[in-house]
Design an enzyme around this catalytic site. Structure first.
Site, PDB file in Angstrom:
ATOM      1  N   ARG A 179      15.701  19.506  28.144  1.00 26.61           N
ATOM      2  CA  ARG A 179      16.295  20.070  29.373  1.00 26.61           C
ATOM      3  C   ARG A 179      15.713  19.402  30.606  1.00 26.61           C
ATOM      4  O   ARG A 179      16.443  19.098  31.554  1.00 26.61           O
ATOM      5  CB  ARG A 179      16.082  21.589  29.434  1.00 26.61           C
ATOM      6  CG  ARG A 179      16.911  22.341  28.409  1.00 26.61           C
ATOM      7  CD  ARG A 179      16.642  23.835  28.466  1.00 26.61           C
ATOM      8  NE  ARG A 179      15.223  24.080  28.216  1.00 26.61           N
ATOM      9  CZ  ARG A 179      14.521  25.081  28.740  1.00 26.61           C
ATOM     10  NH1 ARG A 179      15.091  25.954  29.547  1.00 26.61           N
ATOM     11  NH2 ARG A 179      13.249  25.224  28.442  1.00 26.61           N
ATOM     12  N   ASN A 209      18.736  26.438  26.962  1.00 29.81           N
ATOM     13  CA  ASN A 209      18.579  26.620  25.523  1.00 29.81           C
ATOM     14  C   ASN A 209      19.475  27.754  25.058  1.00 29.81           C
ATOM     15  O   ASN A 209      19.629  28.766  25.748  1.00 29.81           O
ATOM     16  CB  ASN A 209      17.130  26.955  25.182  1.00 29.81           C
ATOM     17  CG  ASN A 209      16.216  25.755  25.241  1.00 29.81           C
ATOM     18  OD1 ASN A 209      16.656  24.619  25.215  1.00 29.81           O
ATOM     19  ND2 ASN A 209      14.919  26.015  25.318  1.00 29.81           N
TER      20      ASN A 209
END
Length: 89
Positions: free
Chosen positions: A18, A36
């Site tokens: 990320r 997520n």
């Protein structure tokens, strides 16, 4: 302006994926987020010019990401204009 939703499958959680996605998106001037998901995928929502979004998609599929990407499934829509910056969620 367009909106790209990308579902990234593979070993992409707990490896800096990320953060890496956020850095690439900011370099491209995109807004959105990377989050997520409970099933192990990462959801990437990004808005901006189509060519910049396609560049991000190519980077997500490049094999040069943290972890290991097995598959990226994308969907295209019109930009909603409700996003600012690019964040990790």
């Amino acid at each position: 302006m367009e909106r790209m939703t990308a579902w990234v499958h593979g070993f992409v959680q707990g490896v800096g994926f990320r953060w890496w996605t956020r850095a690439r998106a900011l370099e491209l001037g995109l807004v959105g987020y990377a989050a997520n998901q409970k099933d192990g995928r990462v959801l990437v929502i990004a808005e901006g010019p189509r060519d910049k979004l396609e560049t991000l998609l190519t980077l997500l599929r490049s094999g040069d990401t943290p972890g290991a990407v097995d598959l990226v499934v994308e969907q295209w829509d019109s930009a909603r204009g409700d996003l600012t910056g690019f964040v990790e969620r």
